[in-house]
Scaffold this active site. Structure first.
Site, PDB file in Angstrom:
ATOM      1  N   TRP A  89       0.839  -1.204   0.000  1.00  0.00           N
ATOM      2  CA  TRP A  89       0.000   0.000   0.000  1.00  0.00           C
ATOM      3  C   TRP A  89       0.878   1.260   0.000  1.00  0.00           C
ATOM      4  O   TRP A  89       0.545   2.270  -0.600  1.00  0.00           O
ATOM      5  CB  TRP A  89      -0.902  -0.010   1.238  1.00  0.00           C
ATOM      6  CG  TRP A  89      -1.752   1.219   1.381  1.00  0.00           C
ATOM      7  CD1 TRP A  89      -2.999   1.423   0.884  1.00  0.00           C
ATOM      8  CD2 TRP A  89      -1.419   2.428   2.084  1.00  0.00           C
ATOM      9  NE1 TRP A  89      -3.456   2.672   1.225  1.00  0.00           N
ATOM     10  CE2 TRP A  89      -2.511   3.309   1.957  1.00  0.00           C
ATOM     11  CE3 TRP A  89      -0.296   2.849   2.809  1.00  0.00           C
ATOM     12  CZ2 TRP A  89      -2.515   4.587   2.527  1.00  0.00           C
ATOM     13  CZ3 TRP A  89      -0.304   4.114   3.371  1.00  0.00           C
ATOM     14  CH2 TRP A  89      -1.402   4.962   3.232  1.00  0.00           C
ATOM     15  N   HIS A  90       2.030   1.155   0.687  1.00  0.00           N
ATOM     16  CA  HIS A  90       2.893   2.332   0.810  1.00  0.00           C
ATOM     17  C   HIS A  90       3.552   2.719  -0.501  1.00  0.00           C
ATOM     18  O   HIS A  90       3.907   3.880  -0.696  1.00  0.00           O
ATOM     19  CB  HIS A  90       3.962   2.109   1.883  1.00  0.00           C
ATOM     20  CG  HIS A  90       3.418   2.233   3.265  1.00  0.00           C
ATOM     21  ND1 HIS A  90       2.851   1.176   3.926  1.00  0.00           N
ATOM     22  CD2 HIS A  90       3.307   3.293   4.088  1.00  0.00           C
ATOM     23  CE1 HIS A  90       2.439   1.590   5.114  1.00  0.00           C
ATOM     24  NE2 HIS A  90       2.693   2.865   5.231  1.00  0.00           N
ATOM     25  N   GLY A  91       3.741   1.770  -1.375  1.00  0.00           N
ATOM     26  CA  GLY A  91       4.364   2.149  -2.639  1.00  0.00           C
ATOM     27  C   GLY A  91       4.650   0.956  -3.517  1.00  0.00           C
ATOM     28  O   GLY A  91       4.758  -0.175  -3.040  1.00  0.00           O
TER      29      GLY A  91
END
Lengths: 482, 310
Positions: free
Chosen positions: A325-327
């Site tokens: 989700w963060h990247g």
């Protein structure tokens, strides 16, 4: 628009005054002003991407209505699936398309097949991960009959795009935030003062701590091969404080701003660096995302009410997806994996169920055992941050390799720099204040309440002057890229 | 609401006064550029990079040439190379109502190079991202635009006066550093490393040379323009030769085209001392300034004799 910009310093007072002096007569006026100012806030960065927010808002508003109108389970499932596919599809295209193409290409080349992938030249719309999750939670909750769908389209659009939390959270649930748009807000002095205090602390963490740490972190991470092991350790520790100051600072400003307009958000950070184990850390770090994954991924997968093996599988999935989700980079996936590995022993030792309150009430630094546990947890978290900050897995391993060298026992570079000592002093100051306020919703909620007013105002004055005198220049928030 | 706004207003006023007080303390010691943006429009300008900022002393020119308007408006090679940004800033700083001025433009290869992929593309000149490109006013005191857009360090520096430089009211940057031979050798070695590294990315820009010409042509109607090449350490010469071997030929040609005099002190390095190989010590800066002033004096005397003869 950045919170730490001159534009926001002009925008906020104007919207605040209009809200309470012009639009306060009717709830619809208040909501129209919020929606207009939220779109202006977002459009200041890139107005073209507003259509994505409008599209998601329309889609989920009508799909949720459709879900609640029908009692046929197949229809309900179909509408929910449409919402999930559309929202995650947009997120996938903008955020992950190039990553998947690149990963497939690498995988094929491993087997001797060279393909030239077609990359999309896409700009990642700021905040897409946040508002996608927020609006998704609404349709899922309606599907689960936890909340009713709303007929108030204006309130719903405000819920999706409310400017304080639009671009970097906290990810608010419809059950908490949406009803607040149904009621006319009245000015509450205590709430506004508390919001101002929380904003002040957020600005301190962002501008003084995070942005000053960023200077050293960039210098060290961007040229890791040139630095000694001790300097690399310093870089990792400073990044731990940078990302905490940056993100929790943003959350404090967002929550504080919302209070100025009469809204209440949930707490997003509960002093995570005072955690005594990793499970505790995840109850305190980015709470709105962690609970989102708990409620919409972990529990539907079976949570812990399944066999041990399946419980581990569920936790593994949550951590990997949380990392992703963060990247769109393998570094975030490894970061998630590391946290999964850290988390496993807490289940084995049954340490993952201690409530936040019990854990902190008994914690004092005088208790050596607690102190050691906190330090150990902080070390684990900091080690994982190396993957989070590195540009690639290769860079992260080179960084770690560099730490475990003879030069680990030398004095770090920059140690003679006055500015570094200033940064370290303010980190200690931050931790001291947060320790004092660790039982509250934010560090300054009740800080110095026992002192006379002029002492407290003196403290706030000092804090503003510290931000002015020692604040680094306007830097982007790290979580904008997620 | 009223109570909140009143308290917030009083608090904001106190903060604003405090910030104003801090800014009012800004002098020539906290930052090597700020004061140049707080003075009024100027007439006889000294232009160039940090070599000129430290090496050409306006008070010496005033004394030697019996004038009182010399002002050093030089910055650094990466913030004030010749280009649209510097020219625009010069236009804003220059008092166009003044006449009979003397302009001294310090030239060297580093103010005519670019590290962009295309050295002939002004959009790749990155000085526009620096303070000269961002500061909207160059003549206001205090200069809030510089504090907000140009100053990149911590504001606390305004209150801490422990720098080794002093920016004078006339724009001269006086640098006082330890003069022991070991330190000088260390500084020289660091400069050589630094500039040798730059050779890999920087290349001559015909466009920058054209902007130098435009700068000369802008100033010429208001007085006499002189191009000056300041001396540098012998070891630094070798690096400069590598990046622009035909520098003197190009400047000579430019001086002919624009009918300005070129004073070349490049080979007089043995007469002067340097803090780091390419910046003159303040004592040498006085000597060089006197020498340049005498050159100008002689040229002006010769010119007036020719005029009288005619």
């Amino acid at each position: 628009m950045l919170f730490n910009s001159l534009e926001f310093a002009i925008f906020l007072p104007i919207v605040f005054l209009l809200y309470w002096f012009v639009a306060s007569r009717k709830i619809s006026y208040q909501n129209i002003l919020i929606l207009a100012s939220s779109y202006f806030f977002y459009g200041w960065w890139n107005w073209k991407f507003l259509f994505l927010i409008v599209f998601s808002s329309f889609l989920d508003f009508y799909l949720a209505k459709a879900i609640s109108k029908t009692s046929k389970i197949q229809h309900r499932k179909l509408f929910l699936s449409l919402s999930i596919i559309a929202n995650l599809g947009l997120l996938g295209i903008f955020k992950y398309y190039n990553f998947f193409i690149d990963s497939f290409s690498t995988a094929f080349s491993f087997f001797g097949q060279n393909i030239n992938p077609d990359y999309l030249q896409l700009i990642l719309p700021i905040g897409i991960s946040f508002y996608t999750f927020q609006t998704l939670s609404y349709t899922i909750d309606v599907y689960r009959k936890k909340i009713d769908s709303t007929n108030n389209i204006l309130a719903f659009f405000c819920f999706v795009s409310f400017f304080p939390q639009l671009v970097a959270g906290p990810i608010e649930r419809a059950s908490n935030l949406l009803p607040q748009f149904f009621k006319k807000r009245s000015f509450n002095y205590e709430k506004a003062v508390d919001g101002s205090r929380q904003m002040l602390w957020g600005f301190f963490k962002k501008i003084v701590i995070a942005d000053n740490c960023a200077y050293y972190v960039s210098a060290i991470f961007n040229d890791a091969n040139e630095h000694s092991g001790s300097t690399l350790v310093l870089g990792a520790v400073l990044f731990a404080f940078q990302i905490y100051g940056d993100f929790s600072g943003y959350s404090d400003i967002a929550i504080g701003t919302a209070k100025l307009f009469g809204f209440e958000f949930k707490q997003n950070f509960a002093f995570p660096y005072f955690s005594k184990n990793i499970a505790d850390f995840w109850r305190r770090w980015h709470i709105s995302l962690t609970t989102w994954f708990r409620d919409y991924l972990y529990i539907p997968l079976g949570g812990s009410r399944v066999s041990n093996l399946k419980t581990y599988r569920n936790i593994f999935i949550v951590f990997i997806i949380s990392g992703f989700w963060h990247g769109a980079n393998w570094t975030f996936i490894v970061w998630g994996l590391l946290h999964f590995l850290y988390y496993v022993p807490t289940i084995q030792l049954n340490k993952n169920k201690i409530s936040l309150k019990n854990n902190t009430v008994n914690s004092t630094l005088s208790h050596l055992n607690s102190g050691i546990k906190m330090l150990f947890t902080f070390s684990l978290v900091t080690f994982a941050w190396i993957f989070f900050r590195a540009d690639s897995i290769k860079d992260a391993f080179a960084y770690i390799n560099g730490i475990f060298s003879k030069s680990l026992f030398t004095l770090p570079q920059f140690i003679a720099e006055e500015k570094l000592w200033i940064v370290l002093f303010f980190i200690a100051f931050q931790m001291f204040i947060e320790w004092q306020g660790r039982f509250n919703n934010h560090a300054l909620e009740r800080f110095g309440i026992q002192f006379p007013k002029y002492v407290r105002y003196g403290f706030y004055y000092g804090l503003v002057m510290i931000i002015f005198l020692f604040g680094s220049k306007q830097e982007q928030f790290i979580y904008f890229q997620f | 609401m009223k109570q909140y706004l009143i308290k917030l207003f009083i608090f904001s006023v106190v903060i604003a006064i405090s910030i104003g007080f801090v800014f009012s303390k800004a002098d020539g010691r906290f930052d090597p550029f700020y004061k140049r943006f707080t003075s009024s429009k100027q007439s006889s300008l000294i232009l160039g990079s940090s070599r000129a900022a430290q090496g050409l002393v306006p008070s010496v020119f005033n004394e030697e040439l019996n004038k009182d308007g010399f002002y050093n408006y030089s910055f650094t090679f990466n913030t004030s190379p010749f280009g649209p940004t510097y020219l625009n800033s010069i236009k804003n700083k220059f008092n166009e109502e003044s006449t009979n001025n003397i302009f001294i433009i310090s030239v060297d290869p580093w103010v005519l190079v670019s590290d962009g992929l295309d050295p002939e593309n002004a959009l790749q000149f990155d000085e526009s991202e620096n303070f000269l490109g961002k500061v909207t006013s160059v003549n206001s005191n205090p200069n809030l635009s510089y504090f907000v857009n140009g100053f990149t360090d911590l504001y606390v520096k305004v209150l801490i006066n422990n720098s080794n430089f002093l920016l004078h009211d006339d724009g001269w940057l006086e640098v006082s550093i330890k003069q022991d031979s070991l330190q000088l050798e260390k500084n020289l070695s660091s400069s050589i490393d630094n500039y040798t590294q730059k050779l890999e990315t920087y290349q001559f820009s015909e466009l920058r040379l054209d902007y130098l010409k435009q700068t000369i042509l802008f100033l010429k109607p208001f007085g006499e323009v002189y191009l000056v090449r300041l001396p540098i350490h012998e070891k630094m010469k070798a690096i400069e030769y590598q990046i622009m071997p035909d520098f003197d030929a190009r400047i000579n040609k430019l001086s002919e085209i624009t009918s300005v005099k070129y004073i070349n002190l490049y080979n007089e390095d043995g007469l002067y001392q340097f803090t780091d190989g390419h910046h003159l010590t303040k004592e040498s800066a006085m000597m060089v300034s006197e020498k340049v002033a005498n050159f100008i004096k002689n040229i002006e005397a010769t010119n007036s004799r020719i005029n009288e003869d005619q």
